[in-house]
Design a protein around this motif. Structure first.
Motif, PDB file in Angstrom:
ATOM      1  N   VAL A 112      65.500   6.331   6.959  1.00 34.43           N
ATOM      2  CA  VAL A 112      66.708   5.746   7.539  1.00 34.43           C
ATOM      3  C   VAL A 112      67.367   4.796   6.546  1.00 34.43           C
ATOM      4  O   VAL A 112      68.601   4.706   6.464  1.00 34.43           O
ATOM      5  CB  VAL A 112      66.371   5.017   8.854  1.00 34.43           C
ATOM      6  N   ALA A 113      66.542   4.077   5.782  1.00 34.76           N
ATOM      7  CA  ALA A 113      67.063   3.096   4.828  1.00 34.76           C
ATOM      8  C   ALA A 113      67.414   3.701   3.474  1.00 34.76           C
ATOM      9  O   ALA A 113      67.865   2.984   2.581  1.00 34.76           O
ATOM     10  CB  ALA A 113      66.038   1.977   4.629  1.00 34.76           C
ATOM     11  N   GLU A 114      67.229   5.004   3.303  1.00 29.91           N
ATOM     12  CA  GLU A 114      67.441   5.646   2.004  1.00 29.91           C
ATOM     13  C   GLU A 114      68.930   5.666   1.654  1.00 29.91           C
ATOM     14  O   GLU A 114      69.729   6.296   2.347  1.00 29.91           O
ATOM     15  CB  GLU A 114      66.890   7.063   2.041  1.00 29.91           C
ATOM     16  N   PRO A 115      69.358   4.995   0.574  1.00 30.15           N
ATOM     17  CA  PRO A 115      70.782   4.971   0.216  1.00 30.15           C
ATOM     18  C   PRO A 115      71.364   6.354  -0.054  1.00 30.15           C
ATOM     19  O   PRO A 115      72.518   6.634   0.302  1.00 30.15           O
ATOM     20  CB  PRO A 115      70.808   4.097  -1.049  1.00 30.15           C
ATOM     21  N   ALA A 116      70.586   7.218  -0.692  1.00 30.59           N
ATOM     22  CA  ALA A 116      71.092   8.558  -1.001  1.00 30.59           C
ATOM     23  C   ALA A 116      71.404   9.339   0.268  1.00 30.59           C
ATOM     24  O   ALA A 116      72.406  10.058   0.344  1.00 30.59           O
ATOM     25  CB  ALA A 116      70.067   9.311  -1.846  1.00 30.59           C
ATOM     26  N   LEU A 117      70.574   9.200   1.287  1.00 29.22           N
ATOM     27  CA  LEU A 117      70.804   9.903   2.543  1.00 29.22           C
ATOM     28  C   LEU A 117      72.051   9.378   3.242  1.00 29.22           C
ATOM     29  O   LEU A 117      72.828  10.157   3.808  1.00 29.22           O
ATOM     30  CB  LEU A 117      69.588   9.759   3.459  1.00 29.22           C
ATOM     31  N   ILE A 118      72.246   8.066   3.209  1.00 27.73           N
ATOM     32  CA  ILE A 118      73.437   7.481   3.814  1.00 27.73           C
ATOM     33  C   ILE A 118      74.695   8.040   3.165  1.00 27.73           C
ATOM     34  O   ILE A 118      75.666   8.406   3.840  1.00 27.73           O
ATOM     35  CB  ILE A 118      73.391   5.944   3.689  1.00 27.73           C
ATOM     36  N   ALA A 119      74.682   8.148   1.836  1.00 26.05           N
ATOM     37  CA  ALA A 119      75.845   8.668   1.114  1.00 26.05           C
ATOM     38  C   ALA A 119      76.092  10.135   1.438  1.00 26.05           C
ATOM     39  O   ALA A 119      77.228  10.549   1.697  1.00 26.05           O
ATOM     40  CB  ALA A 119      75.643   8.484  -0.390  1.00 26.05           C
ATOM     41  N   VAL A 120      75.030  10.937   1.439  1.00 26.87           N
ATOM     42  CA  VAL A 120      75.180  12.370   1.712  1.00 26.87           C
ATOM     43  C   VAL A 120      75.631  12.613   3.144  1.00 26.87           C
ATOM     44  O   VAL A 120      76.492  13.465   3.405  1.00 26.87           O
ATOM     45  CB  VAL A 120      73.860  13.113   1.417  1.00 26.87           C
ATOM     46  N   ALA A 121      75.074  11.870   4.093  1.00 25.93           N
ATOM     47  CA  ALA A 121      75.451  12.038   5.491  1.00 25.93           C
ATOM     48  C   ALA A 121      76.927  11.695   5.706  1.00 25.93           C
ATOM     49  O   ALA A 121      77.648  12.398   6.430  1.00 25.93           O
ATOM     50  CB  ALA A 121      74.568  11.168   6.388  1.00 25.93           C
ATOM     51  N   MET A 139      85.209   8.068  14.888  1.00 24.50           N
ATOM     52  CA  MET A 139      84.063   8.074  15.796  1.00 24.50           C
ATOM     53  C   MET A 139      83.268   9.368  15.668  1.00 24.50           C
ATOM     54  O   MET A 139      82.032   9.355  15.625  1.00 24.50           O
ATOM     55  CB  MET A 139      84.521   7.877  17.244  1.00 24.50           C
ATOM     56  N   ALA A 140      83.985  10.493  15.603  1.00 22.15           N
ATOM     57  CA  ALA A 140      83.309  11.786  15.501  1.00 22.15           C
ATOM     58  C   ALA A 140      82.531  11.885  14.188  1.00 22.15           C
ATOM     59  O   ALA A 140      81.392  12.363  14.163  1.00 22.15           O
ATOM     60  CB  ALA A 140      84.317  12.922  15.611  1.00 22.15           C
ATOM     61  N   MET A 141      83.138  11.420  13.097  1.00 22.14           N
ATOM     62  CA  MET A 141      82.454  11.479  11.803  1.00 22.14           C
ATOM     63  C   MET A 141      81.259  10.536  11.770  1.00 22.14           C
ATOM     64  O   MET A 141      80.211  10.873  11.216  1.00 22.14           O
ATOM     65  CB  MET A 141      83.440  11.148  10.676  1.00 22.14           C
ATOM     66  N   ALA A 142      81.416   9.347  12.370  1.00 28.55           N
ATOM     67  CA  ALA A 142      80.304   8.402  12.412  1.00 28.55           C
ATOM     68  C   ALA A 142      79.146   8.963  13.237  1.00 28.55           C
ATOM     69  O   ALA A 142      77.975   8.838  12.851  1.00 28.55           O
ATOM     70  CB  ALA A 142      80.770   7.066  12.983  1.00 28.55           C
ATOM     71  N   ASP A 143      79.458   9.595  14.379  1.00 28.39           N
ATOM     72  CA  ASP A 143      78.418  10.185  15.219  1.00 28.39           C
ATOM     73  C   ASP A 143      77.712  11.332  14.495  1.00 28.39           C
ATOM     74  O   ASP A 143      76.483  11.471  14.580  1.00 28.39           O
ATOM     75  CB  ASP A 143      79.018  10.691  16.531  1.00 28.39           C
ATOM     76  N   TYR A 144      78.491  12.144  13.781  1.00 28.83           N
ATOM     77  CA  TYR A 144      77.913  13.273  13.053  1.00 28.83           C
ATOM     78  C   TYR A 144      76.984  12.771  11.942  1.00 28.83           C
ATOM     79  O   TYR A 144      75.860  13.266  11.774  1.00 28.83           O
ATOM     80  CB  TYR A 144      79.032  14.130  12.461  1.00 28.83           C
ATOM     81  N   ALA A 145      77.454  11.776  11.178  1.00 24.38           N
ATOM     82  CA  ALA A 145      76.633  11.222  10.093  1.00 24.38           C
ATOM     83  C   ALA A 145      75.371  10.561  10.637  1.00 24.38           C
ATOM     84  O   ALA A 145      74.283  10.723  10.073  1.00 24.38           O
ATOM     85  CB  ALA A 145      77.447  10.219   9.281  1.00 24.38           C
ATOM     86  N   GLU A 194      78.014  26.471   7.481  1.00 26.33           N
ATOM     87  CA  GLU A 194      78.482  25.134   7.107  1.00 26.33           C
ATOM     88  C   GLU A 194      77.340  24.138   6.914  1.00 26.33           C
ATOM     89  O   GLU A 194      77.502  23.123   6.230  1.00 26.33           O
ATOM     90  CB  GLU A 194      79.443  24.581   8.178  1.00 26.33           C
ATOM     91  N   ILE A 195      76.205  24.393   7.505  1.00 30.64           N
ATOM     92  CA  ILE A 195      75.118  23.418   7.488  1.00 30.64           C
ATOM     93  C   ILE A 195      74.042  23.758   6.464  1.00 30.64           C
ATOM     94  O   ILE A 195      73.212  22.907   6.122  1.00 30.64           O
ATOM     95  CB  ILE A 195      74.477  23.316   8.900  1.00 30.64           C
ATOM     96  N   ILE A 196      74.052  24.980   5.933  1.00 27.03           N
ATOM     97  CA  ILE A 196      72.950  25.418   5.060  1.00 27.03           C
ATOM     98  C   ILE A 196      72.870  24.586   3.792  1.00 27.03           C
ATOM     99  O   ILE A 196      71.801  24.101   3.403  1.00 27.03           O
ATOM    100  CB  ILE A 196      73.101  26.921   4.737  1.00 27.03           C
ATOM    101  N   GLY A 197      74.008  24.404   3.122  1.00 30.22           N
ATOM    102  CA  GLY A 197      74.002  23.613   1.895  1.00 30.22           C
ATOM    103  C   GLY A 197      73.571  22.178   2.141  1.00 30.22           C
ATOM    104  O   GLY A 197      72.812  21.593   1.363  1.00 30.22           O
ATOM    105  N   ILE A 198      74.061  21.587   3.229  1.00 30.71           N
ATOM    106  CA  ILE A 198      73.667  20.218   3.584  1.00 30.71           C
ATOM    107  C   ILE A 198      72.167  20.155   3.854  1.00 30.71           C
ATOM    108  O   ILE A 198      71.485  19.201   3.456  1.00 30.71           O
ATOM    109  CB  ILE A 198      74.463  19.739   4.811  1.00 30.71           C
ATOM    110  N   ALA A 199      71.654  21.169   4.548  1.00 31.68           N
ATOM    111  CA  ALA A 199      70.231  21.196   4.867  1.00 31.68           C
ATOM    112  C   ALA A 199      69.391  21.257   3.597  1.00 31.68           C
ATOM    113  O   ALA A 199      68.395  20.526   3.458  1.00 31.68           O
ATOM    114  CB  ALA A 199      69.925  22.397   5.758  1.00 31.68           C
ATOM    115  N   TYR A 200      69.780  22.084   2.662  1.00 32.04           N
ATOM    116  CA  TYR A 200      69.021  22.195   1.420  1.00 32.04           C
ATOM    117  C   TYR A 200      69.074  20.892   0.618  1.00 32.04           C
ATOM    118  O   TYR A 200      68.077  20.482   0.021  1.00 32.04           O
ATOM    119  CB  TYR A 200      69.544  23.351   0.578  1.00 32.04           C
ATOM    120  N   ASP A 201      70.242  20.249   0.598  1.00 31.68           N
ATOM    121  CA  ASP A 201      70.358  18.981  -0.125  1.00 31.68           C
ATOM    122  C   ASP A 201      69.604  17.857   0.568  1.00 31.68           C
ATOM    123  O   ASP A 201      69.137  16.919  -0.086  1.00 31.68           O
ATOM    124  CB  ASP A 201      71.830  18.577  -0.270  1.00 31.68           C
TER     125      ASP A 201
END
Length: 258
Positions: A112-121, A139-145, A194-201
């Protein structure tokens, strides 16, 4: 003679203190040198352009050098001993429930505290909104991230639990990883494109500056404490689980939300 020995001892102590303070900077500079050489080569030889904002670049480089040296030193004197000592304590206590709970919360909290994950999300939410996958609103983008971060954090917590169980029961690491990647390939066919690349990263960003030191120390300390386990053979591999499971969890997240 006694005075001479006292002076020599003080000089030696001062030198050791100086060496301990400077050596991390030397190692950090050694690690950064290839990056600096590559940038200078392409900037001066290939692009043939002067380096922009040279003063700011040098200032940033000094900050990176000092920060990297302090970070590595902090790992050596703080996080690694802490993780290993806690692993020894849990193994001595002999309570598997508390050990697994600690492993899950450690993986969850550090991710949760990982900076890289925050940026990617955050970037993934922006791209999803631009592509029409989610509503184009703050709001939608914040909820998704946030949902993406929680999904990855849950997956890493689960991964560390599985890694601890592997150490306890002596499961073969290669079979566990092979089975996991088979599941990743299968999930790829069912997950939205749409989610595959994000999942791999997501599997890569979870294994960064905060997660790796504590998780590695936990695995090595636990393998050292359990009779019949080899720290080299059994203590490592938790990071592999932490890289693998986020891909599966994020693809499930995409199937559910997209």
């Amino acid at each position: 003679m006694a005075v001479s020995e006292k002076v020599t001892g003080r000089i030696q102590m001062a030198w050791n203190t100086f060496r301990d303070a400077i050596w991390p900077l030397v190692e950090a500079l050694r690690d950064l040198t290839p990056i600096i050489v590559v940038i200078l080569f392409f900037q001066e030889v290939v692009l043939k352009q002067p380096i922009p904002n040279l003063e700011e670049l040098l200032t940033g480089l000094v900050f990176v050098l000092v920060g990297l040296a302090l970070f590595i030193r902090g790992l050596e004197i703080g996080l690694f001993p802490l993780g290993e000592s806690m692993a020894h304590a849990f193994a001595k206590k002999g309570n598997v429930f508390w050990l697994l709970l600690f492993a899950f919360l450690l993986g969850f909290g550090t991710t949760v505290a990982e900076p890289a994950l925050i940026a990617v999300a955050g970037k993934a939410a922006e791209v999803a909104a631009q592509g029409g996958v989610i509503e184009h609103s703050e709001m939608a983008m914040a909820d998704y991230a946030f949902g993406l971060r929680m999904t990855v954090a849950l997956s890493v917590g689960t991964a560390i639990v599985l890694g601890v169980l592997r150490i306890i029961f002596g499961w073969p690491l290669h079979l566990c990883i092979m089975a996991g990647y088979v599941l990743v390939v299968v999930m790829t066919y069912f997950a939205p494109e749409e989610i595959i690349g994000i999942a791999y990263d997501s599997g890569g960003v979870t294994t960064s500056t905060i997660t790796v030191p504590l998780v590695t120390a936990l695995g090595v300390g636990l393998a050292t404490s359990i009779r019949g386990r080899n720290p080299v053979l059994d203590g490592f591999g938790l990071i592999a689980f932490a890289s693998l499971l986020p891909m599966i969890f994020v693809m499930v997240y995409g199937i559910v939300t997209v």
